[in-house]
Design a protein around this motif. Structure first.
Motif, PDB file in Angstrom:
ATOM      1  N   ARG A  79      24.266  41.045  46.391  1.00  0.00           N
ATOM      2  CA  ARG A  79      24.590  40.875  47.820  1.00  0.00           C
ATOM      3  C   ARG A  79      23.748  41.790  48.700  1.00  0.00           C
ATOM      4  N   ASP A  89      25.802  30.121  50.826  1.00  0.00           N
ATOM      5  CA  ASP A  89      26.224  29.297  49.688  1.00  0.00           C
ATOM      6  C   ASP A  89      25.449  29.646  48.420  1.00  0.00           C
ATOM      7  N   GLU A  92      26.957  32.919  47.065  1.00  0.00           N
ATOM      8  CA  GLU A  92      28.208  32.676  46.345  1.00  0.00           C
ATOM      9  C   GLU A  92      27.932  32.050  44.979  1.00  0.00           C
ATOM     10  N   THR A  96      28.890  33.617  41.318  1.00  0.00           N
ATOM     11  CA  THR A  96      29.587  32.816  40.312  1.00  0.00           C
ATOM     12  C   THR A  96      28.797  32.779  39.006  1.00  0.00           C
TER      13      THR A  96
END
Length: 128
Positions: A79, A89, A92, A96
């Motif tokens: 991040r 997106d 994220e 994941t």
């Protein structure tokens, strides 16, 4: 082969589904094949790893541990390091992916420890 997700009370927790139980015909062959699948393909060129499965298990343990640490570090830092380079997106999705890879490697690490113990002749005894 056992079904994925099925728990066999005669095997230690984390025993890989692709490895036959200790004492079964060719169980060490399935263990070696599974361990080689965890390490870089170039490791197959080392005769000593085929000859001594317990050494292969050590190499696999070290390799999986390094990958797990890399996945954890990536999860902690992606991040900050790529905040300006990725849309939300994609960020994220990256998080994941790190989480899934971390879970896969943690499971592999448990499997390597169980298989390594069996290769050393240790027998798992269920606890009540």
């Amino acid at each position: 082969m056992r079904q994925t997700g099925a728990v066999d009370p005669t095997l230690p927790p984390g025993w890989p589904a692709a490895v036959r139980p200790p004492g079964a015909p060719d169980w060490e062959h399935t263990a070696v094949a599974w361990l080689f699948d965890l390490v870089p393909p170039d490791y197959r060129a080392h005769e000593v790893l085929r000859r001594y499965p317990v050494l292969l298990a050590r190499f696999a343990r070290d390799h999986v541990a390094a990958g797990l640490e890399a996945a954890r570090a990536g999860w902690r830092t992606v991040r900050v390091e790529l905040a300006d380079d990725l849309p939300a997106d994609a960020m994220e999705a990256a998080i994941t992916a790190y989480e899934r890879e971390g879970a896969r490697l943690a499971s592999a690490a448990r499997g390597v420890e169980a298989v390594a113990g069996a290769l050393r002749g240790e027998r798992w005894v269920p606890r009540l």
